[in-house]
Design an enzyme around this catalytic site. Structure first.
Site, PDB file in Angstrom:
ATOM      1  N   HIS A  95       2.562 105.699 176.522  1.00 53.88           N
ATOM      2  CA  HIS A  95       2.228 107.050 176.357  1.00 53.88           C
ATOM      3  C   HIS A  95       1.600 107.052 174.916  1.00 53.88           C
ATOM      4  O   HIS A  95       2.169 106.814 173.969  1.00 53.88           O
ATOM      5  CB  HIS A  95       3.571 107.640 176.341  1.00 53.88           C
ATOM      6  CG  HIS A  95       3.329 109.100 175.952  1.00 53.88           C
ATOM      7  ND1 HIS A  95       4.475 110.105 176.020  1.00 53.88           N
ATOM      8  CD2 HIS A  95       2.369 109.997 175.638  1.00 53.88           C
ATOM      9  CE1 HIS A  95       4.283 111.236 175.856  1.00 53.88           C
ATOM     10  NE2 HIS A  95       2.763 111.166 175.605  1.00 53.88           N
TER      11      HIS A  95
ATOM     12  N   HIS B 131      16.269 110.083 175.602  1.00 55.43           N
ATOM     13  CA  HIS B 131      15.076 110.347 175.365  1.00 55.43           C
ATOM     14  C   HIS B 131      14.721 112.008 175.757  1.00 55.43           C
ATOM     15  O   HIS B 131      15.042 112.326 176.755  1.00 55.43           O
ATOM     16  CB  HIS B 131      13.861 109.664 176.234  1.00 55.43           C
ATOM     17  CG  HIS B 131      12.393 109.694 176.064  1.00 55.43           C
ATOM     18  ND1 HIS B 131      11.872 109.673 175.198  1.00 55.43           N
ATOM     19  CD2 HIS B 131      11.697 110.645 177.212  1.00 55.43           C
ATOM     20  CE1 HIS B 131      10.533 110.069 175.265  1.00 55.43           C
ATOM     21  NE2 HIS B 131      10.503 110.663 176.527  1.00 55.43           N
TER      22      HIS B 131
ATOM     23  N   TYR C  62      -1.352 108.753 179.568  1.00 56.10           N
ATOM     24  CA  TYR C  62      -0.304 107.869 179.993  1.00 56.10           C
ATOM     25  C   TYR C  62      -1.197 106.776 180.642  1.00 56.10           C
ATOM     26  O   TYR C  62      -1.786 106.883 181.651  1.00 56.10           O
ATOM     27  CB  TYR C  62       0.638 108.520 181.035  1.00 56.10           C
ATOM     28  CG  TYR C  62       1.766 109.296 180.582  1.00 56.10           C
ATOM     29  CD1 TYR C  62       3.100 108.434 180.632  1.00 56.10           C
ATOM     30  CD2 TYR C  62       1.730 110.351 179.820  1.00 56.10           C
ATOM     31  CE1 TYR C  62       4.140 109.121 180.018  1.00 56.10           C
ATOM     32  CE2 TYR C  62       2.897 111.073 179.579  1.00 56.10           C
ATOM     33  CZ  TYR C  62       4.180 110.280 179.453  1.00 56.10           C
ATOM     34  OH  TYR C  62       5.073 110.867 178.943  1.00 56.10           O
TER      35      TYR C  62
ATOM     36  N   HIS D 106      11.755 115.254 174.134  1.00 57.99           N
ATOM     37  CA  HIS D 106      10.353 115.545 173.345  1.00 57.99           C
ATOM     38  C   HIS D 106      10.862 116.225 172.124  1.00 57.99           C
ATOM     39  O   HIS D 106      11.841 116.263 171.738  1.00 57.99           O
ATOM     40  CB  HIS D 106       9.184 115.916 174.346  1.00 57.99           C
ATOM     41  CG  HIS D 106       8.701 114.949 175.001  1.00 57.99           C
ATOM     42  ND1 HIS D 106       7.953 115.366 175.956  1.00 57.99           N
ATOM     43  CD2 HIS D 106       8.971 113.682 175.388  1.00 57.99           C
ATOM     44  CE1 HIS D 106       7.430 114.029 176.778  1.00 57.99           C
ATOM     45  NE2 HIS D 106       8.208 113.118 176.303  1.00 57.99           N
TER      46      HIS D 106
ATOM     47  N   MET E  17      11.280 116.484 178.489  1.00 65.75           N
ATOM     48  CA  MET E  17      12.127 115.599 179.293  1.00 65.75           C
ATOM     49  C   MET E  17      13.575 115.572 178.863  1.00 65.75           C
ATOM     50  O   MET E  17      13.902 116.085 177.645  1.00 65.75           O
ATOM     51  CB  MET E  17      11.598 114.143 179.054  1.00 65.75           C
ATOM     52  CG  MET E  17       9.989 113.851 179.720  1.00 65.75           C
ATOM     53  SD  MET E  17       9.792 112.233 179.586  1.00 65.75           S
ATOM     54  CE  MET E  17       8.024 112.242 180.473  1.00 65.75           C
TER      55      MET E  17
ATOM     56  N   HIS F 260       3.488 106.584 171.460  1.00 60.32           N
ATOM     57  CA  HIS F 260       4.822 107.320 171.475  1.00 60.32           C
ATOM     58  C   HIS F 260       6.134 106.550 172.369  1.00 60.32           C
ATOM     59  O   HIS F 260       7.041 106.556 171.938  1.00 60.32           O
ATOM     60  CB  HIS F 260       4.686 108.841 172.386  1.00 60.32           C
ATOM     61  CG  HIS F 260       5.751 109.362 172.703  1.00 60.32           C
ATOM     62  ND1 HIS F 260       6.693 109.274 173.835  1.00 60.32           N
ATOM     63  CD2 HIS F 260       6.624 110.439 172.124  1.00 60.32           C
ATOM     64  CE1 HIS F 260       7.417 110.105 173.959  1.00 60.32           C
ATOM     65  NE2 HIS F 260       7.609 110.864 172.843  1.00 60.32           N
ATOM     66  N   HIS F 261       5.652 106.046 173.503  1.00 60.73           N
ATOM     67  CA  HIS F 261       6.672 104.979 174.146  1.00 60.73           C
ATOM     68  C   HIS F 261       5.905 104.019 175.020  1.00 60.73           C
ATOM     69  O   HIS F 261       4.834 104.144 175.444  1.00 60.73           O
ATOM     70  CB  HIS F 261       7.851 105.910 174.921  1.00 60.73           C
ATOM     71  CG  HIS F 261       7.388 106.379 176.390  1.00 60.73           C
ATOM     72  ND1 HIS F 261       7.192 107.745 176.409  1.00 60.73           N
ATOM     73  CD2 HIS F 261       6.854 105.994 177.219  1.00 60.73           C
ATOM     74  CE1 HIS F 261       6.747 108.015 177.678  1.00 60.73           C
ATOM     75  NE2 HIS F 261       6.504 106.901 178.139  1.00 60.73           N
TER      76      HIS F 261
END
Length: 618
Positions: free
Chosen positions: A309, A390, A209, A392, A465, A241-242
């Site tokens: 991320h 959201h 992150y 995972h 998450m 990823h985001h």
């Protein structure tokens, strides 16, 4: 043998007809489009009528053979439905509503619920246009819903109807996207501003992150951000990823440089009110014409935290990245300043999912009764217009449910077929009003059949998450409202003696996970008192508690009645049916290479009758 020959003859009579032209003719424009395969051989256009509950597809494939389009399941194509068509060498056409008995075998449905609107072949493409109801009464037809839909496309190199796994593709698509970007206003005075991390060396770790703090555009008067899109480098695999953009309180003291968002320096986790967000599979997003992110006034944030991320699962060295968010803003002001409210389960290890679970539900509660006190000013009713879901890798479904005075009002948003690889901001069909005092509940559904150890809440992609971001107006200072269960109660219910939360988290590791203990853990997490954490843009935190209310499932909509075929038990009452609606296309303007629809339906109905008669006499 005579029966088989008769069936074949009738099938050819019903579905093959002399050519009446080589063009689809004048047909309505289909607003949405997508390639369905990596080589861009299969191109899909579609559109829908929410009121009539009918969707129209146009499939264009670079082949002279048969083509097929349908809907399938998450893990297997067996049981998926496929509408197939072909232009035969003599110019006649074949068109049929079928389903997969196994991975390689197609079988015609007992009823035909797809309506052919056009089927042509030229030197390059075979093109098939048809419509179908969102939900037919045929058990072989999978529903078209507002959830993620796994679209199945297949084709052959000739007109022999045989499945080849090398020419069958599945793509997750949010089909019922209610707002198309072309329908939105595009200001002529648009200004572009990029928020990005430049030439960042991605660590060789599975998860990173990276955070940095950047200024928003400096403007002399109020402007509105009205659109954002990701800026991504091509790494030949999904690395980013985001990306999240958090607004910082103007009193915040911010660090410089780039560092781990949730590492040793807590300053890099400051700022928690999301402005915009993007996740894997998403594209650009434009706000409704009456909504924008305000910048340029004393009340607006001047700095943001940019969080990216990275998932470097192959631990590749020497990867440099320049990624971020491109924002579009304008001086043409919109009616409302928007905000984002983060809901769900607080992301830390008290949130756990047992291994080898076919199904496990987690809950995060939000109580809005303290919003006004924490906001420092009256909080107007919140008008929600969009959302982003959201989880995972083990997430399978999410929903946000609203309660008022202890009574369930509605499901605000949901996806019962969630796909980790398709996370995009979505518009609601209509605005949803949330009043101060309402309770909001997020439910996340997980499956961990492929995991042998506990999955804990956390930032890594292999952690989990449970988050839903609500896009709303008018903006207030509340950034997040999330819950988590009393882990001491949960541990006690699982037979573990603990006296504090840390012991409770450790004790979960001692549980022997069986189907029975998994269900017991799920029940305990739902019955436990929820700790609710509310946070403002200035990092003010307030705690409260509550209990998880029951969720009343939303009933399925009616199926579209048509003749023949097997009716599902829940559809046997008249209330389960609705009249077959008109298709989107104008049948009078389409030039089809097929018999008129009435002749097709007559032939198909006759085939069903004959098949039933022969089976009865066999």
């Amino acid at each position: 043998m005579a029966r088989v020959l008769l069936l074949r003859l009738l099938l050819l009579t019903a579905l093959a007809a002399p050519s009446q032209g080589n063009r689809l003719g004048s047909t309505p424009r289909l607003r949405y489009s997508r390639f369905l395969d990596p080589s861009n051989v299969i191109f899909l256009r579609w559109d829908f009528d929410l009121e009539a509950e009918v969707i129209t597809f146009e499939l264009q494939v670079r082949t002279a053979g048969w083509v097929g389009l349908g809907v399938t399941h998450r893990y297997t194509n067996v049981g998926g439905d496929l509408v197939v068509g072909a232009v035969l060498p003599n110019g006649n056409v074949y068109f049929s509503d079928q389903h997969l008995v196994d991975e390689d075998t197609l079988e015609e449905d007992g009823r035909q619920d797809a309506e052919l609107l056009g089927l042509t072949e030229d030197a390059v493409y075979t093109t098939m246009r048809f419509s179908r109801p969102f939900r037919s009464c045929d058990p072989h037809d999978l529903d078209i819903t507002g959830d993620t839909v796994r679209v199945l496309a297949a084709y052959g190199l000739d007109d022999t109807l045989k499945m080849d796994q090398g020419r069958a593709f599945v793509k997750s698509i949010f089909l019922l996207q209610v707002v198309h970007p072309d329908d939105l206003d595009a200001p002529e005075d648009a200004i572009i501003h990029d928020l990005e991390i430049t030439d960042f060396l991605i660590p060789e770790d599975d998860t990173t992150y990276a955070c940095t703090f950047l200024p928003l555009p400096i403007v002399s008067k109020k402007h509105h951000i009205y659109k954002f899109e990701p800026k991504l480098m091509d790494h030949n695999e999904t690395i980013v990823h985001h990306i999240l953009v958090y607004a910082c309180g103007n009193a915040s003291v911010l660090p410089t440089g780039i560092s781990d968002c949730y590492g040793a320096d807590p300053a890099f986790s400051l700022c928690s009110q999301v402005i915009v967000g993007w996740a894997v599979g998403g594209t650009s997003y434009q706000f409704p014409d009456d909504v924008g992110v305000s910048i340029g006034t004393p009340l607006d944030p001047q700095w943001i935290r940019l969080e990216i991320h990275y998932s470097n699962f192959h631990n590749r060295p020497g990867l440099y990245d320049t990624s971020g968010i491109r924002m579009y803003y304008t001086a043409r002001l919109r009616a409302h300043d928007m905000g984002v409210l983060q809901l769900g389960v607080f992301t830390f290890p008290i949130h756990f999912i047992p291994p080898r679970a076919e199904s496990f539900l987690s809950y995060g509660l939000c109580k809005t009764e303290k919003f006004e006190e924490m906001n420092g000013a009256p909080v107007p009713d919140i008008q929600v217009y969009g959302y982003l879901l959201h989880t995972h890798l083990t997430g399978r479904a999410l929903q946000a449910v609203q309660y008022r005075n202890g009574t369930q009002l509605r499901t605000i948003c949901k996806d019962a077929s969630y796909d980790f690889n398709l996370q995009e901001t979505r518009d609601l069909p209509g605005r949803v009003e949330i009043k101060p005092g309402d309770e909001l509940l997020v439910e996340c559904h997980y499956q961990t059949l492929d995991r042998d150890s506990l999955t804990f809440g956390g930032p890594s992609t292999i952690n989990e998450m449970c988050l839903i971001f609500l896009f709303y107006y008018p903006r207030n200072n509340i950034s997040s409202c999330m819950g988590y269960p009393d882990i001491i109660y949960v541990a006690h219910e699982l037979g573990e003696e603990v006296s504090d939360s840390m012991e409770g988290m450790m004790a979960i590791n001692n549980v022997e996970w069986t189907p029975e203990s998994i269900k017991k853990a799920e029940k305990a997490c739902k019955e436990a008192e929820q700790m609710v954490i509310i946070k403002t843009i200035d990092e003010v935190v307030e705690n409260t508690t509550g209990l998880i209310p029951e969720i009343t499932p939303t009933p399925r909509g009616p199926c579209v009645e048509s003749s023949g075929g097997k009716v599902e038990p829940q559809d046997e009452s008249p209330a389960g049916f609705k009249a077959s609606p008109m298709a989107l296309s104008d049948a009078g303007t389409a030039t089809l290479r097929c018999l008129p629809l009435a002749a097709l339906l007559f032939g198909q109905g006759a085939l069903s009758w004959l098949l039933a008669t022969l089976q009865t006499r066999a």
